[in-house]
Design a protein around this motif. Sequence first.
Motif, PDB file in Angstrom:
ATOM      1  N   GLU A 219       0.989  -1.170  -0.015  1.00 50.46           N
ATOM      2  CA  GLU A 219      -0.015  -0.115  -0.248  1.00 50.46           C
ATOM      3  C   GLU A 219       0.796   1.400  -0.013  1.00 50.46           C
ATOM      4  N   PRO A 220      -0.094   2.424  -0.644  1.00 48.58           N
ATOM      5  CA  PRO A 220       1.178   3.706  -0.580  1.00 48.58           C
ATOM      6  C   PRO A 220       0.931   4.165   1.052  1.00 48.58           C
ATOM      7  N   GLU A 221       1.935   4.697   1.527  1.00 41.82           N
ATOM      8  CA  GLU A 221       1.909   5.333   2.867  1.00 41.82           C
ATOM      9  C   GLU A 221       0.657   6.410   3.045  1.00 41.82           C
ATOM     10  N   GLY A 222       0.586   7.113   1.940  1.00 43.07           N
ATOM     11  CA  GLY A 222      -0.746   7.941   2.155  1.00 43.07           C
ATOM     12  C   GLY A 222      -2.112   7.404   1.931  1.00 43.07           C
ATOM     13  N   ALA A 223      -2.065   6.164   1.701  1.00 44.23           N
ATOM     14  CA  ALA A 223      -3.412   5.691   1.542  1.00 44.23           C
ATOM     15  C   ALA A 223      -3.484   4.214   2.184  1.00 44.23           C
ATOM     16  N   SER A 236     -11.911  -0.026   9.187  1.00 39.38           N
ATOM     17  CA  SER A 236     -11.612   1.318   9.475  1.00 39.38           C
ATOM     18  C   SER A 236     -11.498   2.325   8.378  1.00 39.38           C
ATOM     19  N   SER A 237     -11.792   3.651   8.439  1.00 39.43           N
ATOM     20  CA  SER A 237     -11.576   4.734   7.390  1.00 39.43           C
ATOM     21  C   SER A 237     -10.489   5.763   7.521  1.00 39.43           C
ATOM     22  N   LEU A 238      -9.764   5.935   6.530  1.00 35.05           N
ATOM     23  CA  LEU A 238      -8.588   6.952   6.775  1.00 35.05           C
ATOM     24  C   LEU A 238      -9.453   8.233   6.664  1.00 35.05           C
ATOM     25  N   SER A 239      -8.861   9.292   7.491  1.00 34.51           N
ATOM     26  CA  SER A 239      -9.623  10.630   7.421  1.00 34.51           C
ATOM     27  C   SER A 239      -9.222  11.411   5.843  1.00 34.51           C
ATOM     28  N   ALA A 240      -8.087  11.098   5.347  1.00 35.64           N
ATOM     29  CA  ALA A 240      -7.753  11.341   4.026  1.00 35.64           C
ATOM     30  C   ALA A 240      -6.666  10.662   3.221  1.00 35.64           C
ATOM     31  N   VAL A 241      -6.947  10.628   2.047  1.00 32.42           N
ATOM     32  CA  VAL A 241      -5.657   9.841   1.316  1.00 32.42           C
ATOM     33  C   VAL A 241      -5.047  11.045   0.386  1.00 32.42           C
ATOM     34  N   ASP A 242      -3.695  10.665   0.132  1.00 30.01           N
ATOM     35  CA  ASP A 242      -2.845  11.593  -0.649  1.00 30.01           C
ATOM     36  C   ASP A 242      -1.820  10.645  -1.290  1.00 30.01           C
ATOM     37  N   THR A 243      -1.696  10.329  -2.499  1.00 35.18           N
ATOM     38  CA  THR A 243      -0.650   9.331  -3.089  1.00 35.18           C
ATOM     39  C   THR A 243      -0.691   9.624  -4.579  1.00 35.18           C
ATOM     40  N   ALA A 245      -0.452   7.155  -6.312  1.00 35.44           N
ATOM     41  CA  ALA A 245      -0.959   5.946  -6.963  1.00 35.44           C
ATOM     42  C   ALA A 245      -2.273   6.064  -6.480  1.00 35.44           C
ATOM     43  N   ASP A 246      -2.959   7.039  -7.632  1.00 36.33           N
ATOM     44  CA  ASP A 246      -4.227   7.280  -7.412  1.00 36.33           C
ATOM     45  C   ASP A 246      -5.237   6.068  -7.496  1.00 36.33           C
ATOM     46  N   GLY A 247      -4.841   4.917  -8.069  1.00 37.17           N
ATOM     47  CA  GLY A 247      -5.676   3.895  -8.463  1.00 37.17           C
ATOM     48  C   GLY A 247      -5.839   2.894  -7.175  1.00 37.17           C
ATOM     49  N   CYS A 248      -5.160   3.295  -6.109  1.00 38.27           N
ATOM     50  CA  CYS A 248      -5.087   2.893  -4.770  1.00 38.27           C
ATOM     51  C   CYS A 248      -5.416   3.686  -3.752  1.00 38.27           C
ATOM     52  N   ALA A 249      -6.065   4.785  -4.163  1.00 34.37           N
ATOM     53  CA  ALA A 249      -6.304   6.006  -3.084  1.00 34.37           C
ATOM     54  C   ALA A 249      -7.723   5.721  -2.616  1.00 34.37           C
ATOM     55  N   VAL A 250      -7.703   4.656  -1.661  1.00 29.05           N
ATOM     56  CA  VAL A 250      -9.098   4.327  -1.034  1.00 29.05           C
ATOM     57  C   VAL A 250      -9.011   4.683   0.229  1.00 29.05           C
ATOM     58  N   LYS A 251     -10.059   5.256   0.883  1.00 25.50           N
ATOM     59  CA  LYS A 251     -10.259   5.507   2.229  1.00 25.50           C
ATOM     60  C   LYS A 251     -10.564   4.366   3.035  1.00 25.50           C
ATOM     61  N   THR A 252     -11.291   3.472   2.766  1.00 29.09           N
ATOM     62  CA  THR A 252     -11.859   2.528   3.497  1.00 29.09           C
ATOM     63  C   THR A 252     -12.143   1.234   2.580  1.00 29.09           C
ATOM     64  N   PRO A 253     -11.594   0.156   3.262  1.00 29.47           N
ATOM     65  CA  PRO A 253     -11.417  -1.203   2.462  1.00 29.47           C
ATOM     66  C   PRO A 253     -12.727  -1.949   2.464  1.00 29.47           C
ATOM     67  N   GLY A 254     -13.232  -2.789   1.566  1.00 29.57           N
ATOM     68  CA  GLY A 254     -14.312  -3.578   1.845  1.00 29.57           C
ATOM     69  C   GLY A 254     -14.611  -4.309   3.029  1.00 29.57           C
ATOM     70  N   ASP A 255     -15.428  -4.705   3.529  1.00 26.74           N
ATOM     71  CA  ASP A 255     -15.801  -5.592   4.970  1.00 26.74           C
ATOM     72  C   ASP A 255     -15.550  -7.117   4.343  1.00 26.74           C
TER      73      ASP A 255
END
Length: 417
Positions: A219-223, A236-243, A245-255
């Motif tokens: 994973e990118p450190e920023g996401a 859990s959700s990240l408050s923000a993403v910054d990378t 690697a925009d294809g992996c800029a996801v705040k919350t993974p699927g359950d």
Amino acid sequence: MKEEVKAEQTTIEEIVANTTIADVYNAAKQLDGVVKKTKLIESPFFSDMCGNNVYLKPENLQNTGSFKLRGAYNKICQLSDEEKKRGVITASAGNHAQGVAFAAKELGAHAVICMPAITPILKVEATRALGAEVVLHGDTFDDAYEKSLELQKKKGYTYIHPFNDKEVLLGQGTTALEIIDELKDVDAILVPIGGGGFASGVALATKAVNPQVKVIGVEPEGAACMENSFNRGQVSSLSAVDTVADGCAVKTPGDLTYAFCKKYLDQIITVSEMEIMSSLLFLIEKHKLIAEGAGVLSLAALNKLSFKGKKVAAIVSGGNIDISTISALIDKALIARGRVFCFSVQLPDKPGQLMNVSRILAEANANVTKLDHNQSKVTDSFKKVALDITVETHNHDHIKKIIKALNDGGYAVDIIY
């Protein structure tokens, strides 16, 4: 309410427990003749760099330019004729959009793709060219996603989720079957993580065929949404993403993907922006292959592996990147590696000074690519001018030598980048 949550968790647990390698093989049968079986590329360069035997799995050469087609096609081919006729929908401005559009066209289903209104026209047209109806809405992905849910409810479309869907992740898992079939003694597979669908499918398939093979998510450190969820013990959700690697800029993974990754992944490695950009440049230079930021996450993690002398398959997940973006990433990577040096020196405003600086740079073997002679930039003296210079360099040691040569010649160097 607690009982409803528990029931949902039990359902997910049952899905994970009851999903087997047979499901992945069934997906492979569905994809036969539709997706390319991208062949492994042995990489002497990346092998020497990390001390392992590295093989690239070039999904950037896949139809539509990424692995996403695998999951989208496997999902849509499970639908009934009536569901296909009614249509499918998703929200995406990237690889998933083209994967769904391509798969729907092949399977005779109407596809609707919701994209933010600010999506680059090239991506919009590429999706339309595959036969999809594109709906532009809002300024963000969340706006487009909300619109897709509204249209799904109104029109009765089937939603094709980019990662949090069993059939989607099974399709992505066929990538691992191809790796193991071609490199039977592989020791480890590196796979990027965005929402977790790719990592889920690859980990499930790999462990079902050979539990001894390590599967490492990157994973990118920023996401790093999956690592964050692992650390918290729940989705859990990240408050923000910054990378980049925009294809992996996801705040919350699927359950669902969280549950699969929790069960099957051996490790998660996070990589920095500079590591991502440097890996992209290496891939272009050494293998003449183009990838997007998310596509090279596995390569960026190679130097962080805790083992040596093993056979490692690194998945290059996608190559859909526009020219302006790749140009910017290459420029940043060159700077990070000490291949480009921009600086400013102040010169006495008299003849011969520019020639003197040029001589010093030539003797230091620095190739000047840009020069700006600016008299108005210096405000503390009317007898000096500023000279901004950009040069091509070999590495950071070369830059130090250039600075020393200029200092020895009486010029103070102000580093710009």
